[in-house]
Design an enzyme around this catalytic site. Structure first.
Site, PDB file in Angstrom:
ATOM      1  N   HIS A  58      -4.854   4.734  -4.647  1.00 27.33           N
ATOM      2  CA  HIS A  58      -4.744   3.556  -3.790  1.00 27.33           C
ATOM      3  C   HIS A  58      -4.204   3.999  -2.432  1.00 27.33           C
ATOM      4  CE1 HIS A  58      -0.697   3.925  -5.437  1.00 27.33           C
ATOM      5  NE2 HIS A  58      -0.230   3.051  -4.548  1.00 27.33           N
TER       6      HIS A  58
ATOM      7  N   HIS B 286      -1.523   3.139  -0.515  1.00 27.75           N
ATOM      8  CA  HIS B 286      -0.129   3.147  -0.082  1.00 27.75           C
ATOM      9  C   HIS B 286       0.235   4.533   0.445  1.00 27.75           C
ATOM     10  CE1 HIS B 286       1.316  -0.665  -2.405  1.00 27.75           C
ATOM     11  NE2 HIS B 286       1.016  -0.926  -1.148  1.00 27.75           N
TER      12      HIS B 286
ATOM     13  N   ASP C 174       2.674   6.643   0.245  1.00 29.31           N
ATOM     14  CA  ASP C 174       3.192   7.744  -0.569  1.00 29.31           C
ATOM     15  C   ASP C 174       2.105   8.397  -1.414  1.00 29.31           C
ATOM     16  OD1 ASP C 174       3.228   5.236  -1.980  1.00 29.31           O
ATOM     17  OD2 ASP C 174       4.438   6.150  -3.559  1.00 29.31           O
ATOM     18  N   HIS C 175       0.862   7.898  -1.286  1.00 29.15           N
ATOM     19  CA  HIS C 175      -0.263   8.497  -2.005  1.00 29.15           C
ATOM     20  C   HIS C 175      -1.326   9.070  -1.061  1.00 29.15           C
ATOM     21  CE1 HIS C 175       0.775   6.924  -6.113  1.00 29.15           C
ATOM     22  NE2 HIS C 175       1.562   6.184  -5.347  1.00 29.15           N
TER      23      HIS C 175
ATOM     24  N   HIS D 190      -1.819  -3.598  -9.382  1.00 29.55           N
ATOM     25  CA  HIS D 190      -0.784  -3.257  -8.413  1.00 29.55           C
ATOM     26  C   HIS D 190      -0.793  -4.310  -7.311  1.00 29.55           C
ATOM     27  CE1 HIS D 190       2.169  -0.744  -6.635  1.00 29.55           C
ATOM     28  NE2 HIS D 190       1.408  -0.225  -5.676  1.00 29.55           N
TER      29      HIS D 190
ATOM     30  N   ASP E  73      -0.496   3.587  -9.453  1.00 28.95           N
ATOM     31  CA  ASP E  73       0.572   2.578  -9.498  1.00 28.95           C
ATOM     32  C   ASP E  73       0.045   1.293 -10.128  1.00 28.95           C
ATOM     33  OD1 ASP E  73       1.894   4.525  -8.133  1.00 28.95           O
ATOM     34  OD2 ASP E  73       2.490   3.259  -6.444  1.00 28.95           O
TER      35      ASP E  73
ATOM     36  N   HIS F 277       6.097   9.522 -11.106  1.00 30.51           N
ATOM     37  CA  HIS F 277       6.321   8.483 -10.096  1.00 30.51           C
ATOM     38  C   HIS F 277       7.657   7.794 -10.347  1.00 30.51           C
ATOM     39  CE1 HIS F 277       5.428   4.952  -7.492  1.00 30.51           C
ATOM     40  NE2 HIS F 277       4.598   5.789  -6.873  1.00 30.51           N
TER      41      HIS F 277
END
Length: 307
Positions: A63, A65, A67-68, A140, A211, A269
Site C-alpha cells: 500500500h 503509506h 513507511d512502505h 486498512h 497493513d 511491523h
C-alpha cells in the site's frame, strides 16, 4: 527460498527496527530476488545485508503509506550505481505510477535500466513457468493488498532404480519416460511413463500480508501456506486502538495463522512502543499458534516445504 527482513518496524524507524521491507530470496530457484515494500532507508539496509540491489527484479508494494514506499525512489535510482542494469517491475496499488513518475520528474532522476510499473487489482498479478503471485485487498485505512506467492509443482521424479532393475541403462529411454512418453524396448515390451514416475514435487507457498485489521481475506490468502508473514503492530490489550488505526494485534495474527492452517508464522511491523516487551507479543501469539517467530532486521527464515 528464504524470506529475509530488512525492516520490521511500524510507522517510523527506531534504533532497533527500520520501517517495512523484506526480500524473498529466489536465487536458487530463478537467479533473482523479490522485494516486498520499500520503506525509508531500505537501500541502507540492503548495504548491510547479504543481498545485492542488482539481483532484485521485482518489487511488490502492499500500500502507499510512507513507511512502505518512501525508500522506493532512492532504491531504484541508486540501483544503477550498484551494478543493477536488468529490468525491474514494480507492482502496487493504483497511484504507485504517479508517485514514482512525479519523484523522478521533479528530481530529474535517470535510470540505466528498464522500469515497468504495474498498478494491480485483485487476482493474479504475475505468473511465469515457475511462480504465480496473487493479490487480495485486506482491511486498512487505505487500499492495502496482501500477496500470495505460489511455487508451481516441480517435475515428477523418475524411478531410475526400477529401470536399472530391468537392465535399462541411463540414456534416451530415461529422457522419454521423464517427459511422460511411453517407450518400446527392443523385445517389444511397452513401458509406460506412469509406472516409473513419482508424484510431482509440491511447490512452496508464502503469504505476505500488508497493513490490515484482522479480516477474512487474510485467511483466504494464507490458506495452507508454508510461511505467513503478517503484521502485528499492537499488543492484544490495545486491540481497540489497533482497529482504529487499521492494524492487527499479535494475537489476531496468530488466529489468522491457525484458521488458515499455515506451517509457520512470522510477526512483523511492530510498534516501537513495545521495545521493552517484544517477548510478550511473541508469547501472546505463541499461546494461540506455537509455530510463531518474531521478525528482526537482518534476519531470514526459510520457506519450509509442506510436511
Amino acid at each position: 527460498m528464504e524470506y529475509y527482513f530488512l525492516g520490521t518496524g511500524a510507522g517510523r524507524p527506531s534504533k532497533q527496527r527500520n520501517v517495512t521491507s523484506g526480500i524473498l530470496n529466489l536465487l536458487a530457484e530463478c537467479g533473482t530476488c523479490w522485494l516486498f515494500d520499500c520503506g525509508e532507508g531500505t537501500q541502507h539496509q540492503l548495504m548491510k545485508s547479504p543481498y545485492k540491489p542488482g539481483k532484485i527484479s521485482k518489487v511488490f508494494v502492499t500500500h502507499l503509506h510512507g513507511d512502505h514506499i518512501f525508500g522506493l525512489p532512492g532504491f531504484l535510482t541508486s540501483r544503477s550505481y550498484q551494478g543493477g542494469h536488468s529490468k525491474v517491475t514494480v507492482y502496487g496499488p493504483p497511484g504507485i505510477q504517479l508517485f514514482l513518475k512525479t519523484v523522478f520528474q521533479v528530481s530529474e532522476s535517470h535510470l540505466d535500466y528498464e522500469l515497468e510499473v504495474v498498478e494491480i487489482q485483485e487476482g493474479i498479478v504475475m505468473e511465469d513457468n515457475r511462480f504465480k503471485v496473487e493479490a487480495a485487498m485486506v482491511d486498512h485505512r487505505i487500499d492495502s493488498f496482501g500477496y500470495r506467492v505460489t511455487e508451481k509443482a516441480g517435475e515428477r521424479p523418475l524411478y531410475a532404480g526400477k529401470l536399472k532393475e530391468r537392465g535399462i541403462a541411463p540414456g534416451p529411454l530415461f529422457a522419454q519416460l521423464k517427459r511422460g512418453e511411453s517407450v518400446c524396448l527392443e523385445n517389444g515390451e511397452q513401458l509406460h511413463a506412469k509406472d516409473f514416475l513419482g508424484p510431482a514435487v509440491t511447490g512452496r507457498t508464502l503469504a505476505v500480508i500488508g497493513d490490515t485489521r484482522s479480516c477474512a481475506r487474510s485467511v483466504e490468502l494464507a490458506q495452507d501456506c508454508d510461511l505467513l508473514v503478517h503484521e502485528a503492530t499492537f499488543a492484544h490489550r490495545h486491540q481497540s486502538l489497533a482497529a482504529d488505526y487499521g492494524h492487527s494485534t499479535a494475537v489476531e495474527a496468530a488466529e489468522i495463522a491457525k484458521e488458515a492452517g499455515v506451517q509457520k508464522l512470522v510477526i512483523t511491523h511492530l510498534s516501537s512502543r513495545y521495545q521493552e516487551e517484544e517477548a510478550g507479543l511473541l508469547a501472546e501469539a505463541k499461546e494461540i499458534f506455537p509455530e510463531t517467530y518474531l521478525a528482526h532486521d537482518f534476519w531470514g527464515t526459510a520457506v519450509p516445504k509442506r510436511k
